[in-house]
Design a protein around this motif. Structure first.
Motif, PDB file in Angstrom:
ATOM      1  N   ILE B 380     -91.657-123.889  60.876  1.00 46.50           N
ATOM      2  CA  ILE B 380     -91.365-123.490  62.265  1.00 46.50           C
ATOM      3  C   ILE B 380     -89.895-123.748  62.602  1.00 46.50           C
ATOM      4  O   ILE B 380     -89.220-122.906  63.197  1.00 46.50           O
ATOM      5  N   ARG B 382     -87.418-123.979  60.518  1.00 48.99           N
ATOM      6  CA  ARG B 382     -86.600-123.052  59.747  1.00 48.99           C
ATOM      7  C   ARG B 382     -86.578-121.673  60.411  1.00 48.99           C
ATOM      8  O   ARG B 382     -85.526-121.052  60.537  1.00 48.99           O
ATOM      9  N   GLY B 383     -87.762-121.254  60.850  1.00 45.99           N
ATOM     10  CA  GLY B 383     -87.871-119.966  61.538  1.00 45.99           C
ATOM     11  C   GLY B 383     -87.050-119.947  62.809  1.00 45.99           C
ATOM     12  O   GLY B 383     -86.353-118.978  63.111  1.00 45.99           O
ATOM     13  N   PHE B 384     -87.089-121.052  63.537  1.00 51.18           N
ATOM     14  CA  PHE B 384     -86.343-121.158  64.784  1.00 51.18           C
ATOM     15  C   PHE B 384     -84.835-121.005  64.541  1.00 51.18           C
ATOM     16  O   PHE B 384     -84.117-120.394  65.321  1.00 51.18           O
TER      17      PHE B 384
END
Lengths: 247, 411
Positions: B380, B382-384
């Motif tokens: 999450i 990393r995605g952010f």
């Protein structure tokens, strides 16, 4: 041999008891329907089976292929072969569908044929255009369900829990998902528990057995075709009255 | 006195008057001890840039140490210029001193033209005490495929590094610049920099900057960009390890019609760092388009202020701000300050801002796909931090992804 045995399960969420003494079983390779009106506790049951920490088991057991998994952490259950397709999956910003799937499979040691299988299943489910999009960001209801089914297929589960795959989905796509479930999930030998409150998916997937859950308890168990027919004809309310159930 | 000397003297005169002028934003830093040390220090210790430890440090901020995929490079350590070159005909990579001395006729139109020398004490210090800085000049019609990398590195304890950088793209030119800034030995000192970028008609400049600092460092970059008709400026700024304090507020003036700017930043706040990271786009030209995207991630007791401002002046111009914050600690603070200013009735300005912590449901969802709690959290985060910056070359995109992967796995 049972793939899944749920024995006398009582579950609470945030201190509120949701499931009361639920028992249910699925034989290996069987397709089982879990029917019931909105809010009856069906999702709670599958979330508990997969081990979501929000759902607290007060009593009872969950047995998967003869092993008591009631206390196993969620990811361990998944790695043993249980897969859950969410009713309403969350958005995960910045994470692409394709990347999540590759990451998920590599974690299980799978490195070969990921791309070709992914393309094949994505094509069957008509979600190729979503593979490079952020998970569920801007997806329609039907797209979310098809991507969840894609994730399940790619996991090659022993037991697939499909939560409301047919709700909010147009007729063509229910038929499409039904076909994929039959050919690639049931056809691969997976045991399958399909939750539905509309029973639409039952038109396309032949189930061996059905359970009806009302107000956190299993009220009825039996031949899927008969139960679905009764519910489709009379609805849950009438069924409840007819059978003398008390809500 | 020649025109260069005369102009410099005028700039210095204005700078002297601004030496005590505080910045509008960010904590004020007393520059006196750094300037004193700067005036006393004689030479840099011998430094081998090919030392494996140094190379690892450089790679952490995106530097291609092999330089095989680069069209040119510029290395500066403290105030000493180590090397600089361009491999491409029609592209000059120079030092500021070199450019002022040999290309004054060209540089005079760009020197202190995008940022006033007396904006604050930091710009003034760069003019009065700064040394070095890269100057990149790209001729009309030259499109450079591989990026030019520039590295501003700090080595000596409590050093003052104050380069003045200038990039000028002629018309219909294209250039990608990747800048890595970090410390090599002592994570202390102050980094002030002035960067003036000029994007000619139909040209495109992408600028990727990766910073990796230490808590005893203070960072005050000052950036001004001017974009002409149909020009495009894309900037992506990543602060991987924060300094003690950082304040920056680049200003992009979309002077030309149909010009575009996209400014994104990803900042990771750790320990007690204080960062004030902003950006401003002025939509002056007709149909100019500007977008500011920021991701702030706050851990420990860090503070991040994410400012963004778009000013709509030109007819049919459009602007959008997206700022998001993710808190990974109860003691961290994130403040988002999006600001829109429409000065004609024919502009379209929008913004979205959100700050929150990681939603438990997202973690449980990923755990239901077989990930542990920690792995789910890392996915999450990393995605952010991943912003899809369109328009930068694939090699740079991959490099950014690698860098983000490493950082997010440590959070």
């Amino acid at each position: 041999m049972y793939a899944l045995e749920v024995v006398d399960l009582t579950v609470s969420v945030s201190g509120k008891r949701i499931l009361k003494n639920v028992s249910l079983n699925i034989k290996c390779g069987e397709v089982v329907l879990l029917l019931g009106p909105n809010g009856s506790g069906k999702s709670t049951l599958v979330q508990t089976i997969i081990g979501n920490p929000k759902y607290r088991v007060e009593s009872g057991k969950i047995i998967f292929y003869g092993e008591d998994i009631t206390k196993l952490p969620m990811e361990a259950r998944v790695l043993k072969g249980i897969s859950l397709a969410y009713q309403i999956p969350p958005k995960i910003r910045g994470v692409k569908v394709r990347d999540l799937i590759v990451h998920m499979l590599r974690k299980r040691g799978k490195t070969k044929n990921i791309v070709s299988e992914l393309e094949e299943y994505a094509s069957l489910l008509k979600v190729q255009h979503l593979l490079d999009r952020e998970i569920n960001v801007g997806f329609s209801g039907g797209e979310m369900k098809r991507v969840e089914l894609l994730l399940t297929l790619m996991q090659k589960p022993k037991l697939a829990l499909l939560d409301e795959v047919d709700s909010g989905v147009d007729v063509e796509n229910i038929a499409l998902m039904g076909k994929v479930i039959n050919e690639h999930l049931v056809g691969s030998g997976a045991s399958t528990l399909i939750i539905t409150h509309t029973a639409q998916i039952a038109k396309y997937v032949k189930a061996d057995k059905a359970y009806v859950m009302i107000n956190g308890s299993i009220k009825c168990e039996g031949d899927a075709e008969k139960i679905v027919k009764t519910i489709l004809q009379y609805g849950f309310e009438k069924c409840i009255k007819c059978l003398g159930w008390k809500l | 006195m020649n025109t260069l000397s005369k102009s410099r003297e005028l700039f210095k005169e204005r700078a002297r008057k601004a030496l005590t002028k505080k910045s509008t934003y960010g904590p004020d830093i007393d520059l006196e001890p750094y300037i004193r040390k700067h005036l006393e220090s004689s030479s840099l210790e011998t430094l081998n840039i090919r030392d494996p430890k140094i190379q690892t440090r450089l790679e952490s901020v995106g530097v291609d140490v092999s330089e095989t995929g680069r069209s040119g490079s510029y290395y500066q350590v403290d105030w000493k210029i180590i090397s600089y070159y361009s491999r491409i005909p029609g592209v000059k990579v120079l030092t500021l001193e070199d450019a002022l001395e040999n290309y004054w006729d060209v540089i005079k139109d760009y020197f202190w033209k995008a940022i006033p020398v007396d904006r604050d004490k930091y710009t003034a210090t760069v003019e009065l005490y700064g040394r070095g800085g890269y100057v990149i000049l790209v001729d009309d019609g030259v499109k450079v495929e591989n990026p030019i990398q520039t590295c501003l590195l700090m080595y000596t304890r409590n050093i003052l590094q104050a380069p003045h950088n200038i990039i000028v793209l002629g018309d219909n030119a294209e250039l990608h610049v990747i800048t890595g800034c970090t410390f090599l030995k002592e994570p202390s000192g102050i980094h002030l920099s002035v960067s003036e970028f000029y994007v000619g008609k139909g040209s495109k400049l992408t600028f990727t900057m990766i910073h990796g600092w230490g808590l005893q460092q203070h960072i005050r970059p000052r950036t001004g960009v001017i974009v002409e008709d149909e020009g495009e400026f894309i900037s992506h700024y990543i602060v991987l390890s924060p300094p003690g304090t950082l304040q920056t507020y680049p200003t992009v003036k979309l002077r030309g019609r149909d010009s575009k700017a996209y400014i994104s930043s990803v900042s990771v706040g750790l320990n007690t760092s204080i960062m004030d990271i902003g950006a401003e786009i002025i939509l002056e030209g007709r149909r100019s388009i500007g977008e500011i995207v920021s991701r702030s991630l706050g851990r420990d007791k860090s503070t991040i202020t994410a400012r963004s401002r778009i000013v709509g002046l030109g007819r049919e111009s459009k602007g959008h701000i997206e700022c998001m914050g993710l808190l990974l600690s109860d003691s961290a603070v994130i403040e988002a300050v999006p600001q829109l200013s429409a000065q004609t009735d024919d502009v379209e300005l929008t913004h979205e801002a959100s700050i929150g912590r990681i939603a438990e449901d997202e973690i449980y969802y990923l755990m239901s796909k077989g990930f542990t709690y920690e792995e789910a959290k890392s996915i999450i985060v990393r995605g952010f931090m991943s912003i899809e910056v369109k328009g930068i070359p694939k090699t740079l995109r991959n490099m950014i992804e690698n860098v983000i992967n490493i950082v997010s796995s440590k959070l």
